[in-house]
Design an enzyme around this catalytic site. Structure first.
Site, PDB file in Angstrom:
ATOM      1  N   ASP A  15      55.073   1.462 -21.261  1.00 54.51           N
ATOM      2  CA  ASP A  15      53.897   2.188 -20.440  1.00 54.51           C
ATOM      3  C   ASP A  15      53.599   3.513 -21.273  1.00 54.51           C
ATOM      4  OD1 ASP A  15      52.115   2.635 -18.380  1.00 54.51           O
ATOM      5  OD2 ASP A  15      53.597   2.501 -16.915  1.00 54.51           O
ATOM      6  N   HIS A 207      57.227   2.540  -9.051  1.00 54.77           N
ATOM      7  CA  HIS A 207      56.656   2.716 -10.017  1.00 54.77           C
ATOM      8  C   HIS A 207      55.522   3.993  -9.897  1.00 54.77           C
ATOM      9  CE1 HIS A 207      55.388   1.420 -14.280  1.00 54.77           C
ATOM     10  NE2 HIS A 207      54.178   1.915 -13.937  1.00 54.77           N
ATOM     11  N   CYS A 240      47.538   3.552 -18.197  1.00 56.92           N
ATOM     12  CA  CYS A 240      47.421   2.416 -18.361  1.00 56.92           C
ATOM     13  C   CYS A 240      45.835   2.264 -18.809  1.00 56.92           C
ATOM     14  CB  CYS A 240      47.246   1.492 -17.217  1.00 56.92           C
ATOM     15  SG  CYS A 240      46.350  -0.310 -17.515  1.00 56.92           S
ATOM     16  N   ASN A 249      53.753   8.819 -16.631  1.00 53.94           N
ATOM     17  CA  ASN A 249      54.513   8.066 -15.530  1.00 53.94           C
ATOM     18  C   ASN A 249      55.452   9.414 -15.006  1.00 53.94           C
ATOM     19  OD1 ASN A 249      54.059   5.751 -17.300  1.00 53.94           O
ATOM     20  ND2 ASN A 249      55.091   4.965 -15.414  1.00 53.94           N
TER      21      ASN A 249
HETATM   22  P1  HMG Z   1      41.331 -13.270 -22.119  1.00 57.94           P
HETATM   23  O1  HMG Z   1      40.681 -12.613 -23.017  1.00 57.94           O
HETATM   24  O2  HMG Z   1      41.176 -13.994 -20.769  1.00 57.94           O
HETATM   25  O3  HMG Z   1      42.350 -14.396 -22.956  1.00 57.94           O
HETATM   26  O4  HMG Z   1      42.625 -12.152 -21.857  1.00 57.94           O
HETATM   27  P2  HMG Z   1      42.178 -15.805 -22.851  1.00 57.94           P
HETATM   28  O5  HMG Z   1      43.108 -16.612 -21.914  1.00 57.94           O
HETATM   29  O6  HMG Z   1      40.926 -16.376 -22.572  1.00 57.94           O
HETATM   30  O7  HMG Z   1      42.484 -16.287 -24.456  1.00 57.94           O
HETATM   31  C1  HMG Z   1      41.576 -15.835 -25.315  1.00 57.94           C
HETATM   32  C2  HMG Z   1      42.277 -16.105 -26.765  1.00 57.94           C
HETATM   33  O8  HMG Z   1      43.247 -14.842 -26.754  1.00 57.94           O
HETATM   34  C3  HMG Z   1      43.140 -17.237 -27.067  1.00 57.94           C
HETATM   35  O9  HMG Z   1      42.959 -17.218 -28.627  1.00 57.94           O
HETATM   36  C4  HMG Z   1      44.312 -16.947 -26.737  1.00 57.94           C
HETATM   37  O10 HMG Z   1      45.315 -17.433 -27.644  1.00 57.94           O
HETATM   38  C5  HMG Z   1      44.581 -15.430 -27.004  1.00 57.94           C
HETATM   39  P3  HMG Z   1      41.862 -18.346 -29.181  1.00 57.94           P
HETATM   40  O11 HMG Z   1      42.179 -19.689 -28.537  1.00 57.94           O
HETATM   41  O12 HMG Z   1      40.566 -18.058 -28.637  1.00 57.94           O
HETATM   42  O13 HMG Z   1      42.002 -18.216 -30.726  1.00 57.94           O
HETATM   43  N1  HMG Z   1      45.511 -14.912 -26.146  1.00 57.94           N
HETATM   44  C6  HMG Z   1      46.539 -14.532 -26.595  1.00 57.94           C
HETATM   45  N2  HMG Z   1      47.173 -13.929 -27.816  1.00 57.94           N
HETATM   46  C7  HMG Z   1      48.458 -13.338 -27.888  1.00 57.94           C
HETATM   47  N3  HMG Z   1      48.958 -12.908 -26.994  1.00 57.94           N
HETATM   48  C8  HMG Z   1      48.833 -13.361 -25.713  1.00 57.94           C
HETATM   49  C9  HMG Z   1      47.527 -13.844 -25.581  1.00 57.94           C
HETATM   50  N4  HMG Z   1      46.911 -14.593 -24.375  1.00 57.94           N
HETATM   51  C10 HMG Z   1      45.662 -15.109 -24.691  1.00 57.94           C
HETATM   52  N5  HMG Z   1      49.556 -12.952 -24.885  1.00 57.94           N
HETATM   53  C11 HMG Z   1      44.753 -11.697 -21.201  1.00 57.94           C
HETATM   54  C12 HMG Z   1      43.597 -12.310 -20.904  1.00 57.94           C
HETATM   55  C13 HMG Z   1      45.780 -11.478 -19.951  1.00 57.94           C
HETATM   56  C14 HMG Z   1      45.560 -11.926 -22.354  1.00 57.94           C
HETATM   57  C15 HMG Z   1      44.328  -9.881 -21.258  1.00 57.94           C
HETATM   58  O14 HMG Z   1      43.412  -9.577 -20.371  1.00 57.94           O
HETATM   59  C16 HMG Z   1      45.454  -9.132 -21.965  1.00 57.94           C
HETATM   60  O15 HMG Z   1      46.360  -9.270 -22.772  1.00 57.94           O
HETATM   61  N6  HMG Z   1      45.641  -8.088 -20.719  1.00 57.94           N
HETATM   62  C17 HMG Z   1      46.707  -7.299 -21.099  1.00 57.94           C
HETATM   63  C18 HMG Z   1      46.543  -5.906 -20.338  1.00 57.94           C
HETATM   64  C19 HMG Z   1      47.493  -4.942 -20.484  1.00 57.94           C
HETATM   65  O16 HMG Z   1      48.338  -4.934 -21.250  1.00 57.94           O
HETATM   66  N7  HMG Z   1      47.699  -3.866 -19.706  1.00 57.94           N
HETATM   67  C20 HMG Z   1      48.383  -2.814 -19.426  1.00 57.94           C
HETATM   68  C21 HMG Z   1      49.661  -3.250 -18.989  1.00 57.94           C
HETATM   69  S1  HMG Z   1      49.598  -3.350 -17.160  1.00 57.94           S
HETATM   70  C22 HMG Z   1      50.081  -1.642 -16.645  1.00 57.94           C
HETATM   71  O17 HMG Z   1      50.066  -0.808 -17.509  1.00 57.94           O
HETATM   72  C23 HMG Z   1      50.438  -1.224 -15.231  1.00 57.94           C
HETATM   73  C24 HMG Z   1      52.008  -1.069 -14.880  1.00 57.94           C
HETATM   74  O18 HMG Z   1      52.607  -0.109 -15.609  1.00 57.94           O
HETATM   75  C25 HMG Z   1      52.436  -0.915 -13.428  1.00 57.94           C
HETATM   76  C26 HMG Z   1      51.460   0.042 -12.925  1.00 57.94           C
HETATM   77  O19 HMG Z   1      51.274   1.233 -13.636  1.00 57.94           O
HETATM   78  O20 HMG Z   1      50.587  -0.290 -11.930  1.00 57.94           O
HETATM   79  C27 HMG Z   1      52.701  -2.289 -15.208  1.00 57.94           C
HETATM   80 MG    MG Z   2      52.588   2.066 -15.077  1.00 60.35          MG
END
Ligand code: HMG
Ligand code: MG
Length: 298
Positions: A15, A207, A240, A249
């Site tokens: 994070d 969190h 985020c 955090n």
């Molecule tokens: P999308 O664009 O909808 O992906 O993203 P898709 O499912 O349509 O796939 C498109 C392409 O991406 C495909 O490739 C997949 O293979 C590839 P293509 O076939 O076109 O060549 N792909 C990937 N490649 C590598 N690793 C993967 C992956 N998935 C798909 N995992 C997705 C959807 C979920 C992937 C995207 O939105 C994403 O990565 N989001 C992550 C955002 C994030 O990390 N945010 C921060 C964390 S959350 C947070 O911080 C909150 C927390 O701390 C708690 C709080 O504070 O509340 C936890």
């Molecule tokens: Mg967080």
């Protein structure tokens, strides 16, 4: 009442570093993880197997885990949003993952490119396959108190979303105040809403982000209700990139100071942790926002 011991779920490497403007070199990340383990932390959220274009700061997840020097007794959970992420995590030898849902439609769209219901459909095969493989799965729930686009979030909706994650097979649920707007009364209301709906307090983690300076007060409210897993980030790094105004955090040092005063066991050596955050702040080129790091640090 208050738990005799708290598990600190250290999220700084994930994070914290996911929100840095520049990508931290993998060598620095590895040393950060080593130092956190040496300071006594036993849960280190190491990185995320998300799309590298969405979070370029963590695009080195494979290399990081390949070069990680795991310490016995320390677990290294990683974030996994979908099956592609699970494939990558399993190939890297990961044994603990976390899926991350939103309590709101707006943030599910922005953070996951999915609707509210669609996000659970995305997680379902991830959680079931991970559990079959003997991998522990935490469920995060974001925007549990307020959302920058939807405003105040109804606790009943949060409980529905959280129950979805537990029913999918998540073994722990971390209640996220992503933008740091919660206050202790809201924390009490939400934790009580979960326990009234049949969730054991042992399944819950909290969190908090410290945007409005409420993270420690919120933590105390949760501890008083028996919550015994608390997420925090060394030096108060974090946020985020897809949540407006998600600042740092709760700092692990601030949490440790509170727990020490309460006589609650945690296993962390505060001096070693402050030295770690001071070292990392130098690498990041700005001082830690943690009050305890500033009070004790060099
Ligand atoms: P999308 O664009 O909808 O992906 O993203 P898709 O499912 O349509 O796939 C498109 C392409 O991406 C495909 O490739 C997949 O293979 C590839 P293509 O076939 O076109 O060549 N792909 C990937 N490649 C590598 N690793 C993967 C992956 N998935 C798909 N995992 C997705 C959807 C979920 C992937 C995207 O939105 C994403 O990565 N989001 C992550 C955002 C994030 O990390 N945010 C921060 C964390 S959350 C947070 O911080 C909150 C927390 O701390 C708690 C709080 O504070 O509340 C936890
Ligand atoms: Mg967080």
């Amino acid at each position: 009442g208050m738990p005799p011991r708290v598990t600190i779920w250290e999220v700084g490497p994930r994070d914290g570093l996911q929100n840095e403007a520049t990508t931290v070199p993998v060598e620095v990340k590895l040393e950060f993880l080593d130092r956190l383990a040496a300071a006594g932390l036993t849960t280190l959220e190491a990185t995320s197997f998300v799309h590298p274009k969405w979070v370029p700061q963590l695009a080195d997840a494979e290399e990081l885990l390949e070069r990680l020097r795991p310490v016995a007794g320390v677990r290294y959970p990683v974030l996994v949003p979908n099956e592609r992420g699970l494939d990558r995590a399993l190939a890297a030898g990961v044994r603990h993952i976390a899926v991350f849902a939103s309590a709101t439609q707006a943030f599910a769209e922005r953070n996951l490119n999915r609707g509210f219901d669609e996000q659970f459909a995305m997680f379902e095969p991830v959680v079931s396959r991970a559990r079959r493989e003997g991998v522990e799965v935490r469920g995060y729930l974001s925007m549990c108190f307020g959302d920058p686009w939807e405003g105040v979030v109804d606790p009943a909706q949060v409980v529905r979303a959280g129950r979805n994650l537990l029913d999918l097979g998540c073994t722990q649920l971390s209640l996220g105040d992503t933008i740091g707007v919660a206050t202790p009364a809201g924390v009490e209301r939400l934790v009580t809403a979960f326990t009234s709906a049949g969730t054991a307090v042992a399944e819950l983690a909290v969190h908090f982000h410290d945007t409005y300076g409420q993270a420690l007060a919120n933590t105390l409210a949760a501890l008083r209700l028996g919550v015994s897993t608390v997420d925090s980030s060394a030096g108060g790094l974090g946020g985020c990139p897809y949540a407006e105004s998600a600042t740092g955090n709760l700092a692990t040092e601030d949490l440790v100071w509170l727990l020490d005063g309460l006589g609650i066991d945690h296993g962390v050596e505060l001096d070693a942790l402050v030295a770690t955050s001071t070292w990392l702040a130098q690498r990041l080129g700005r001082p830690s926002p943690s009050r305890v790091v500033r009070a004790l640090g060099g």
